[in-house]
Design an enzyme around this catalytic site. Sequence first.
Site, PDB file in Angstrom:
ATOM      1  CG  HIS A 346      -2.005  -1.058   1.103  1.00  0.00           C
ATOM      2  ND1 HIS A 346      -1.886  -2.294   1.714  1.00  0.00           N
ATOM      3  CD2 HIS A 346      -3.191  -1.063   0.452  1.00  0.00           C
ATOM      4  CE1 HIS A 346      -2.967  -3.008   1.463  1.00  0.00           C
ATOM      5  NE2 HIS A 346      -3.775  -2.294   0.690  1.00  0.00           N
ATOM      6  CG  HIS A 386      -6.771   4.466  -2.920  1.00  0.00           C
ATOM      7  ND1 HIS A 386      -5.749   4.554  -3.844  1.00  0.00           N
ATOM      8  CD2 HIS A 386      -6.789   3.168  -2.511  1.00  0.00           C
ATOM      9  CE1 HIS A 386      -5.193   3.374  -4.005  1.00  0.00           C
ATOM     10  NE2 HIS A 386      -5.799   2.508  -3.207  1.00  0.00           N
ATOM     11  CG  ASP A 387      -4.484   2.465   0.042  1.00  0.00           C
ATOM     12  OD1 ASP A 387      -5.375   2.419   0.912  1.00  0.00           O
ATOM     13  OD2 ASP A 387      -4.352   1.583  -0.836  1.00  0.00           O
TER      14      ASP A 387
END
Length: 644
Positions: A346, A386-387
Amino acid sequence: MSRQNDSPEDLDSSNPFKKFKMSRMKRHRLSAMLTEPIDNVVQRCNNEEELVQWVKDKPEEAASLLQSFVMAQKFSNVMLDLNAALMEQTGTNKLMGTILQYAAELVHCDRCSVFLYDKEADELISQVFDISENGKIGGDEAEGKKDTTFRFSAARGVAGHVARNGKVLIIPDAYEDERFNKEIDLQTGFKTRNILCAPIFDNNHNVMAVTQLVNKTSGDFTEKDAEVVDIFAGYCGLALHNARLHEQVQKDNSQRMVALEMISYHTRAHPKEIEQLRKSKLPENISLNLKSIVFDPLSIDDDQTLTAARDMFVESGLAQTFRMRLDDLSAWLICVKRSYRDVRYHNWKHAFNVGQFVYGVLSSSGAGGFFSPLEKVGFLIAALCHDLDHRGTNNAFEQKYETALGSLYSSSTLEMHHFDRAVTILSTEGHNILEHVSPSDYKECIHFIKEAILATDLSKHFGDRKKYKELVQGRSFDKSSEAHVDLLRSIVMTSADLSAVTKSFPAQRKVAELVYSEFFEQGDLERAFGAKSEDLQDILNRQKLADLPKMQIGFIDFVAGPVYETLAEQFDELKILNEEVKRNRHDWETLKEQGPYKFITPVEVLTAKTKSTVVGELQKRHDRRRKDSEEKSDEKETGHSMIQ
């Protein structure tokens, strides 16, 4: 002359509200003591004439009672003012000054002071809490002096004596008492005649400070004065407790602000980096394929991803539509990349791949026609953000071990954190690529970003997927329906997040190994914290590494595959994604049949240092929670015994 305070049983309290209740009870007792003699006289006199006659017969007693009556009225008014001050003021100095000024006024003395007690050093500290009856700090002698702080040993002096034994002390003649420390007078030039000194207790009945009244205006200090001071000491304790909590919160906030400033400095883009990105160009083969929905992530190097991300905004026309300054766009991208941690999966490279997939879908399929330019720019921003600041652990871990994030967000823990970080970066000067958007459009775009990021929480995905499938298969999807378009955005966002399963098998296999190695590291952490291997999910259990193909097939069948099947039903251009997923599933089946799986890239176990650091922090939190639980239990037992 010393007075023993209320018994420890009466004063024992584990929270400030009990102390406030006890101070209020003392206040009522003192008020009754001041007014009781007047009530007795009034009851003895049958009418007004008898009362007038009594005053003529006993003028001295009447004067004394009148003085008590005036003091009782004044006391009631002061207590009302104090209650208001206690609710309104949070600064230690101002609040203590208010309380002490009223104390000096009620008792009629030259000066009222507070000495904070440092028990470890066995020292007293006299700060600015030095109030005279007319409200001046430190009296006339201290005017113009900037430093009114003294620190001295509690082994000497009246205040030190009271701090050590916790008893109220009345001294009629200060210089005749061997406990009196003449050095303070020598330093201040003040002449002390008599003293009334009382301890101030904290919630655990430990002396935290001492309040001292000096030089009664007329005569010596009395027991009534001691009662007043005793009550005020209780209010001082509550005020100090409240103010210290407030000041600790302010200090914590200041520390957080300093930390944020430091983080902002190290994450924001610097002029040379912006200039370098402005001048950079992509190789032609990458530039031509950037809109492809089957873009190969292995075809681009990490140092080319920022340039590619910039070109997504520029080539799509979004940068021009929303009047983005290219330097701001470059600064924003650099800051976003830098805000990703160096975890196995991630990280920024994953975020770029998700952003490119969204860009490809919006540019090369009919899905792009369902969204307005404002929705598209929010979509692309969300994909790249988004991460943000992902820690390499999942939501269940954050909640289970009550991490800072787990305590901050009760649901969609990581996703909410990613969104907050995205908004923070957009709010940073020189990084706001939406600066020229109207306030209403800005608010709407932020909403799009939030909903898109929250859609990556798989716990929400299954419900959305079911609704989407019903709409597509029932041919009832309505492009004009805001709810339907919002649902499509969530589905596309999830498909982008899982898009590694649509890539070439070498890329898909590499990504899968990164994903599972990150999962395994979380499992290692949980085991180090006491979890048993058999209690871990298979995807977190390093001992299940040989079953990776089986787990990946299950992931495709139950999580990822159905998304692309339904998208392919709605958009012909996206059928290729479903075909790639099926091909990858076949390759995983082949690997499964070959026996125990072996990684093609080396995967290291967490280092001992990393383990000890993270687990040590978790252990501290565990111990802190256990201590809090024990204190609450003791508090309940104390309350039960007091009721009995």
